[in-house]
Design a protein around this motif. Sequence first.
Motif, PDB file in Angstrom:
ATOM      1  N   SER A  40       9.314  -7.766  -3.036  1.00 43.83           N
ATOM      2  CA  SER A  40      10.085  -7.879  -1.797  1.00 43.83           C
ATOM      3  C   SER A  40      10.446  -9.336  -1.509  1.00 43.83           C
ATOM      4  N   TYR A  48      17.461   4.545   1.889  1.00 48.58           N
ATOM      5  CA  TYR A  48      16.420   4.842   2.876  1.00 48.58           C
ATOM      6  C   TYR A  48      15.045   4.907   2.212  1.00 48.58           C
ATOM      7  N   TYR A  76      19.671  -2.792   4.881  1.00 55.69           N
ATOM      8  CA  TYR A  76      20.008  -1.364   5.019  1.00 55.69           C
ATOM      9  C   TYR A  76      21.078  -1.160   6.088  1.00 55.69           C
ATOM     10  N   TYR A  90       9.623  -0.576   1.562  1.00 58.66           N
ATOM     11  CA  TYR A  90       9.573  -1.997   1.917  1.00 58.66           C
ATOM     12  C   TYR A  90       9.750  -2.182   3.422  1.00 58.66           C
ATOM     13  N   TRP A  91       9.185  -1.287   4.200  1.00 57.31           N
ATOM     14  CA  TRP A  91       9.370  -1.309   5.656  1.00 57.31           C
ATOM     15  C   TRP A  91       8.824  -2.588   6.293  1.00 57.31           C
ATOM     16  N   TRP A 109      15.340  -4.277   6.215  1.00 54.56           N
ATOM     17  CA  TRP A 109      15.954  -3.563   7.340  1.00 54.56           C
ATOM     18  C   TRP A 109      17.363  -4.079   7.591  1.00 54.56           C
ATOM     19  N   LEU A 136      13.944   1.485   1.886  1.00 51.54           N
ATOM     20  CA  LEU A 136      13.560   1.009   3.212  1.00 51.54           C
ATOM     21  C   LEU A 136      12.161   1.478   3.576  1.00 51.54           C
ATOM     22  N   ALA A 137      11.837   2.727   3.254  1.00 49.11           N
ATOM     23  CA  ALA A 137      10.507   3.251   3.553  1.00 49.11           C
ATOM     24  C   ALA A 137       9.424   2.529   2.748  1.00 49.11           C
ATOM     25  N   LEU A 165       7.640   6.908   7.661  1.00 54.59           N
ATOM     26  CA  LEU A 165       9.106   6.896   7.561  1.00 54.59           C
ATOM     27  C   LEU A 165       9.621   8.057   6.720  1.00 54.59           C
ATOM     28  N   GLY A 167       2.656   3.240   6.697  1.00 55.24           N
ATOM     29  CA  GLY A 167       4.018   3.028   7.191  1.00 55.24           C
ATOM     30  C   GLY A 167       5.054   3.746   6.355  1.00 55.24           C
ATOM     31  N   ALA A 168       4.909   3.693   5.020  1.00 52.97           N
ATOM     32  CA  ALA A 168       5.853   4.372   4.140  1.00 52.97           C
ATOM     33  C   ALA A 168       5.805   5.884   4.353  1.00 52.97           C
ATOM     34  N   TRP A 216       0.355  -0.448   4.561  1.00 53.68           N
ATOM     35  CA  TRP A 216       1.627  -0.276   3.842  1.00 53.68           C
ATOM     36  C   TRP A 216       1.886   1.189   3.499  1.00 53.68           C
TER      37      TRP A 216
END
Length: 336
Positions: free
Chosen positions: A12, A205, A221, A211-212, A218, A208-209, A127, A123-124, A120
Amino acid sequence: MERIFLDFLNRSIVAGWMILAVMALRLLLKRAPKWISCLLWGMAAVRLACPFTMESIFSLIPSKETVRHVTDTSAGTLIDSGIRFVDNAVNPVIRESAAPTPAASADPLQIWLFIGSAVWIAGACILLLYALVSYIRLRLRLRTAVRLEGRIMVSEFVDTPFILGLFCPRVYLPFGMAEELKTSVVAHELAHLKRLDHLWKADGYVLLALYWFHPLVWTAYILFCRDVELACDESVIKDFDMRQKKVYSEALLACSQGRRFAPVCPLAFGEVGVRERIRSVLNYRKPAFWVMAAAVIACGAAAACFMTDPVKETEGFGEAASAGAGKEGGGRETLL
């Protein structure tokens, strides 16, 4: 699991340089076709998704592995950002705050890595679960949709046109939409299907999930969603006259009023950046040859500089050379 988390974290950081480069190129290439911006975002997505990259002397990436996991607990997890003053400022702080003590039952760095990897993953999963629940709810809402023709469906529970589905996507229109507006909307949505934008947005997306935790992802995206719509608009109206452009703009305005969309929503006609899209439609001109040439050169330069990693320095090369020189000198003395 900690090793996987560190791999994603380092990827990232490296991809962040690519995202910054794409954001700068979007400003410099405003007059270029919008599909160029989509291509650049695709390069950033490859940087995020691909664990293997080539090395190049043209690379502008400061460091491939910014956060290093050292097995020696006395050294700890060190920062190698490629920027000397940053490393000199951060590494001593990490060593002092995370130095293991004899009374401690575990290495503090290992605890931090475990907590970070757990957050991590959580969070993934949140989402991705949100996307799944939203998809199922929308599917249930569209159970009574009626086929108009081909892939085009109409429903009384739809308030704005959009595409839903990955492998068998369909276009959903509000019931009773004016015929003149419907022509522009259908042309736009079919262009999305032809360009496979529904798949690209789903892939975006997922990234994004994963690497939230990275704010630049973000931002990428959101800008990607805007550029996809702008590029689709251009593919539809490139041969329109001014009257057709005005009708298309009216359709954009009518389908965007009072709409608010979540990041996981399907491709919707009036989804994002409506004011910018209307201005782009009304002022559209076919790009000149020199603009296209500059855009292609910029893409090639971005690929060479940010899609590759810096060449690794050969460790021990200097010591090996010195040793070789010493042996050579010793041999000469023996001969003498």
